[in-house]
Each structure stands twice: as C-alpha cells, then as structure tokens.
Design a protein around this motif. Structure first.
Motif, PDB file in Angstrom:
ATOM      1  N   GLY A  20       0.945  -1.097   0.265  1.00  0.00           N
ATOM      2  CA  GLY A  20      -0.111  -0.169   0.073  1.00  0.00           C
ATOM      3  C   GLY A  20       0.827   1.312   0.095  1.00  0.00           C
ATOM      4  O   GLY A  20       0.423   2.198  -1.351  1.00  0.00           O
ATOM      5  N   GLY A  21       1.874   1.319   0.577  1.00  0.00           N
ATOM      6  CA  GLY A  21       2.625   2.500   0.890  1.00  0.00           C
ATOM      7  C   GLY A  21       3.232   2.362  -0.544  1.00  0.00           C
ATOM      8  O   GLY A  21       3.851   3.328  -0.837  1.00  0.00           O
ATOM      9  N   GLY A  22       4.042   2.109  -1.324  1.00  0.00           N
ATOM     10  CA  GLY A  22       4.164   2.203  -2.377  1.00  0.00           C
ATOM     11  C   GLY A  22       3.579   1.917  -3.380  1.00  0.00           C
ATOM     12  O   GLY A  22       3.699   3.386  -4.327  1.00  0.00           O
ATOM     13  N   PHE A  23       2.495   1.198  -3.451  1.00  0.00           N
ATOM     14  CA  PHE A  23       1.106   2.168  -4.519  1.00  0.00           C
ATOM     15  C   PHE A  23       0.854   3.518  -4.305  1.00  0.00           C
ATOM     16  O   PHE A  23       0.337   3.541  -5.450  1.00  0.00           O
ATOM     17  CB  PHE A  23       0.407   1.380  -4.228  1.00  0.00           C
ATOM     18  CG  PHE A  23      -0.857   0.979  -5.377  1.00  0.00           C
ATOM     19  CD1 PHE A  23      -0.801   1.021  -6.317  1.00  0.00           C
ATOM     20  CD2 PHE A  23      -1.919   1.840  -4.980  1.00  0.00           C
ATOM     21  CE1 PHE A  23      -1.510   0.375  -7.217  1.00  0.00           C
ATOM     22  CE2 PHE A  23      -2.628   2.195  -6.072  1.00  0.00           C
ATOM     23  CZ  PHE A  23      -2.469   1.826  -7.841  1.00  0.00           C
ATOM     24  N   THR A  24       0.459   3.817  -3.306  1.00  0.00           N
ATOM     25  CA  THR A  24       0.891   5.743  -2.810  1.00  0.00           C
ATOM     26  C   THR A  24       1.285   6.455  -3.222  1.00  0.00           C
ATOM     27  O   THR A  24       1.130   7.278  -4.334  1.00  0.00           O
ATOM     28  CB  THR A  24       0.284   5.761  -1.105  1.00  0.00           C
ATOM     29  OG1 THR A  24      -0.063   4.676  -0.766  1.00  0.00           O
ATOM     30  CG2 THR A  24      -0.159   7.039  -1.634  1.00  0.00           C
ATOM     31  N   LEU A  25       2.870   6.199  -2.917  1.00  0.00           N
ATOM     32  CA  LEU A  25       3.882   6.751  -3.714  1.00  0.00           C
ATOM     33  C   LEU A  25       3.979   6.487  -5.316  1.00  0.00           C
ATOM     34  O   LEU A  25       3.837   7.664  -6.103  1.00  0.00           O
ATOM     35  CB  LEU A  25       5.390   6.206  -3.393  1.00  0.00           C
ATOM     36  CG  LEU A  25       5.856   7.062  -2.156  1.00  0.00           C
ATOM     37  CD1 LEU A  25       7.019   6.130  -1.877  1.00  0.00           C
ATOM     38  CD2 LEU A  25       5.530   7.985  -2.020  1.00  0.00           C
ATOM     39  N   MET A  26       3.631   5.626  -5.775  1.00  0.00           N
ATOM     40  CA  MET A  26       3.722   5.618  -7.297  1.00  0.00           C
ATOM     41  C   MET A  26       2.536   6.667  -7.699  1.00  0.00           C
ATOM     42  O   MET A  26       2.602   6.708  -8.804  1.00  0.00           O
ATOM     43  CB  MET A  26       3.224   3.934  -7.976  1.00  0.00           C
ATOM     44  CG  MET A  26       3.520   3.819  -9.280  1.00  0.00           C
ATOM     45  SD  MET A  26       3.121   2.129 -10.105  1.00  0.00           S
ATOM     46  CE  MET A  26       1.527   2.314  -9.812  1.00  0.00           C
ATOM     47  N   VAL A  27       1.011   6.277  -7.552  1.00  0.00           N
ATOM     48  CA  VAL A  27      -0.192   7.551  -7.535  1.00  0.00           C
ATOM     49  C   VAL A  27      -0.136   8.541  -7.747  1.00  0.00           C
ATOM     50  O   VAL A  27      -0.115   9.504  -8.436  1.00  0.00           O
ATOM     51  CB  VAL A  27      -1.744   6.725  -6.809  1.00  0.00           C
ATOM     52  CG1 VAL A  27      -2.294   7.847  -6.749  1.00  0.00           C
ATOM     53  CG2 VAL A  27      -1.468   5.181  -7.400  1.00  0.00           C
ATOM     54  N   VAL A  28       0.986   8.830  -6.254  1.00  0.00           N
ATOM     55  CA  VAL A  28       1.856  10.880  -6.530  1.00  0.00           C
ATOM     56  C   VAL A  28       2.220  10.830  -7.432  1.00  0.00           C
ATOM     57  O   VAL A  28       2.218  12.051  -7.896  1.00  0.00           O
ATOM     58  CB  VAL A  28       2.000  10.701  -5.098  1.00  0.00           C
ATOM     59  CG1 VAL A  28       2.523  12.311  -4.759  1.00  0.00           C
ATOM     60  CG2 VAL A  28       0.747  10.111  -3.927  1.00  0.00           C
ATOM     61  N   ALA A  29       3.449   9.671  -7.946  1.00  0.00           N
ATOM     62  CA  ALA A  29       4.227  10.244  -8.782  1.00  0.00           C
ATOM     63  C   ALA A  29       3.775  10.548  -9.998  1.00  0.00           C
ATOM     64  O   ALA A  29       3.816  11.495 -11.090  1.00  0.00           O
ATOM     65  CB  ALA A  29       4.967   9.504  -8.866  1.00  0.00           C
ATOM     66  N   THR A  30       2.616   9.596 -10.351  1.00  0.00           N
ATOM     67  CA  THR A  30       2.224   9.560 -11.821  1.00  0.00           C
ATOM     68  C   THR A  30       1.157  10.322 -11.993  1.00  0.00           C
ATOM     69  O   THR A  30       1.355  11.464 -12.905  1.00  0.00           O
ATOM     70  CB  THR A  30       1.282   8.186 -12.165  1.00  0.00           C
ATOM     71  OG1 THR A  30       2.153   6.868 -11.690  1.00  0.00           O
ATOM     72  CG2 THR A  30       0.333   7.739 -12.658  1.00  0.00           C
ATOM     73  N   LEU A  31       0.729  11.312 -10.674  1.00  0.00           N
ATOM     74  CA  LEU A  31      -0.685  11.938 -10.758  1.00  0.00           C
ATOM     75  C   LEU A  31       0.282  14.096 -11.176  1.00  0.00           C
ATOM     76  O   LEU A  31      -0.225  14.269 -12.101  1.00  0.00           O
ATOM     77  CB  LEU A  31      -1.505  12.345  -9.389  1.00  0.00           C
ATOM     78  CG  LEU A  31      -2.717  11.206  -9.772  1.00  0.00           C
ATOM     79  CD1 LEU A  31      -3.060  11.354  -8.567  1.00  0.00           C
ATOM     80  CD2 LEU A  31      -3.245  11.131 -10.721  1.00  0.00           C
ATOM     81  N   ALA A  32       1.583  13.432 -10.756  1.00  0.00           N
ATOM     82  CA  ALA A  32       2.168  14.910 -10.125  1.00  0.00           C
ATOM     83  C   ALA A  32       2.664  14.671 -11.808  1.00  0.00           C
ATOM     84  O   ALA A  32       3.007  16.327 -12.620  1.00  0.00           O
ATOM     85  CB  ALA A  32       3.576  14.739  -8.720  1.00  0.00           C
ATOM     86  N   ASP A  33       2.961  13.397 -12.337  1.00  0.00           N
ATOM     87  CA  ASP A  33       3.722  13.538 -14.057  1.00  0.00           C
ATOM     88  C   ASP A  33       2.731  14.266 -15.031  1.00  0.00           C
ATOM     89  O   ASP A  33       3.120  14.385 -14.911  1.00  0.00           O
ATOM     90  CB  ASP A  33       4.708  12.254 -13.666  1.00  0.00           C
ATOM     91  CG  ASP A  33       4.768  11.626 -15.600  1.00  0.00           C
ATOM     92  OD1 ASP A  33       5.390  12.340 -15.936  1.00  0.00           O
ATOM     93  OD2 ASP A  33       4.495  10.377 -16.271  1.00  0.00           O
ATOM     94  N   ARG A  34       1.774  13.632 -14.663  1.00  0.00           N
ATOM     95  CA  ARG A  34       0.865  13.843 -16.112  1.00  0.00           C
ATOM     96  C   ARG A  34       0.118  15.431 -15.724  1.00  0.00           C
ATOM     97  O   ARG A  34      -0.084  15.781 -16.447  1.00  0.00           O
ATOM     98  CB  ARG A  34      -0.088  12.692 -15.184  1.00  0.00           C
ATOM     99  CG  ARG A  34      -0.223  11.946 -15.962  1.00  0.00           C
ATOM    100  CD  ARG A  34      -1.156  10.668 -15.812  1.00  0.00           C
ATOM    101  NE  ARG A  34      -1.273   9.753 -16.552  1.00  0.00           N
ATOM    102  CZ  ARG A  34      -1.680   8.695 -16.461  1.00  0.00           C
ATOM    103  NH1 ARG A  34      -2.976   8.570 -15.600  1.00  0.00           N
ATOM    104  NH2 ARG A  34      -1.324   7.048 -17.193  1.00  0.00           N
TER     105      ARG A  34
END
Length: 183
Positions: A20-34
């Motif tokens: 869950g922690g890693g998935f949250t970081l990936m979502v935050v990074a993806t949203l910031a990237d987009r």
C-alpha cells in the motif's frame, strides 16, 4: 486465538504496509507527472529512495518472514501458490533493491549537484516505468495468495501471465516526457 492466526495477521499487516505504501507513492508520482508537476514528481521519487531501506525493505522482509513461518509450521513449501508467491517476492524485492533505490539515489544526487535536468527527470521516468511492472508482480502475488492456484487452474494462471505481460508492456512503453504544464 491460535498462533497461526497471529502470524497470518502479522503477514497481512506487513504486506499491506509494504504494498500500500509503495502503491500510494506510485499514484502520487503518476498524478504529479501527468500534471507536469516536476517538483511533485521529484519529491515522490526522492521519497521512494529515502523510504526504500527505512520502510519498504523492512516491511517486505517482515512479510517474507511471517510467510515463511506459516509455511514452515503449517503449509509446507511444495504447493504451487507458495512457489509463485516466493518467486514474485524475490522479483519485487530485487526491483526495489536494484532498481528503485539506486535510481532514486542517483536522481537525488544529480538534482542536488546540477538541479533539475532532463537527465534527472529521465531517472524519475525510469522509476515510474519500473513501478508499473513491480505492481503487476504485486497484483499477481496478491491474487496468488487469495486464489491459491494449482497446476489445474489454467484460467487463473493464464490471468497471472496476462497481468505480468501487461506490466511489461506498461514498463517498456514509450515514456512520457516530463515538462511543466503551460497552465
């Protein structure tokens, strides 16, 4: 309550924190990237590197340790679903240790030395692409732990292969170009 239930709870709790922690970081990074939010993307990548040894590695090791205890005392090591889970764990642990952590460290050093450069942003993209495959592996592991497939569960095993193939396709797909938005 028995010991198996306690160990199983600890296994699930540590896996939840790790995944869950890693998935949250990936979502935050993806949203910031987009959104073209370069500082936000870099912060998520930096957090990946900083939390790697302090949080993700210990949680993944606890997940493994509690899983091994359950296998040793109760389930054994010969069932296909256990072997798939162990192989998936090894794969995702190696991605974390040999891709996420060193790439995030190189990116952070580059940003500290040279500022935000296209080369530093490329490291961030590499992390995001690896995360796509890593979470395909995680999805297979979670499905494996719940469904406990045997060699006769062709549909489940084929689904797992398709999820991995999708993760590979996403990881190898054309990277987005990090650039600030015009808005």
């Amino acid at each position: 309550m028995d010991w198996y239930s306690i160990v199983k709870l600890l296994h699930i709790l540590s896996a939840t924190l790790w995944v869950g922690g890693g998935f949250t970081l990936m979502v935050v990074a993806t949203l910031a990237d987009r959104a073209g939010n370069i500082p936000g993307t870099l912060q998520a990548m930096r957090a990946t590197g900083e939390l790697g040894n302090k949080f993700f590695a210990p949680m993944s090791m606890l997940t493994l340790a509690f899983g091994l205890v359950m296998c040793w005392f109760w389930a054994g090591f010969s069932q296909l679903w256990i072997l798939i889970g162990l192989a998936g764990y090894a794969m995702t642990f190696c991605i974390g240790m040999f891709v996420f952590k060193p790439t995030a460290d190189r990116m952070a050093a580059m940003v500290a030395r040279d500022g935000v450069t296209p080369a530093a942003l490329a490291y961030g993209q590499r992390i995001l692409r690896a995360a796509r495959f890593d979470y395909a592996v995680m999805l297979v592991i979670m499905s494996d732990m719940v469904l406990k497939p045997t060699l006769h569960d062709f549909a489940v095993l084929a689904g797992m292969v398709l999820v991995l193939a999708g993760g590979v396709a996403l990881a190898l797909g054309r990277p987005r170009r990090l650039a600030p938005s015009a808005a």
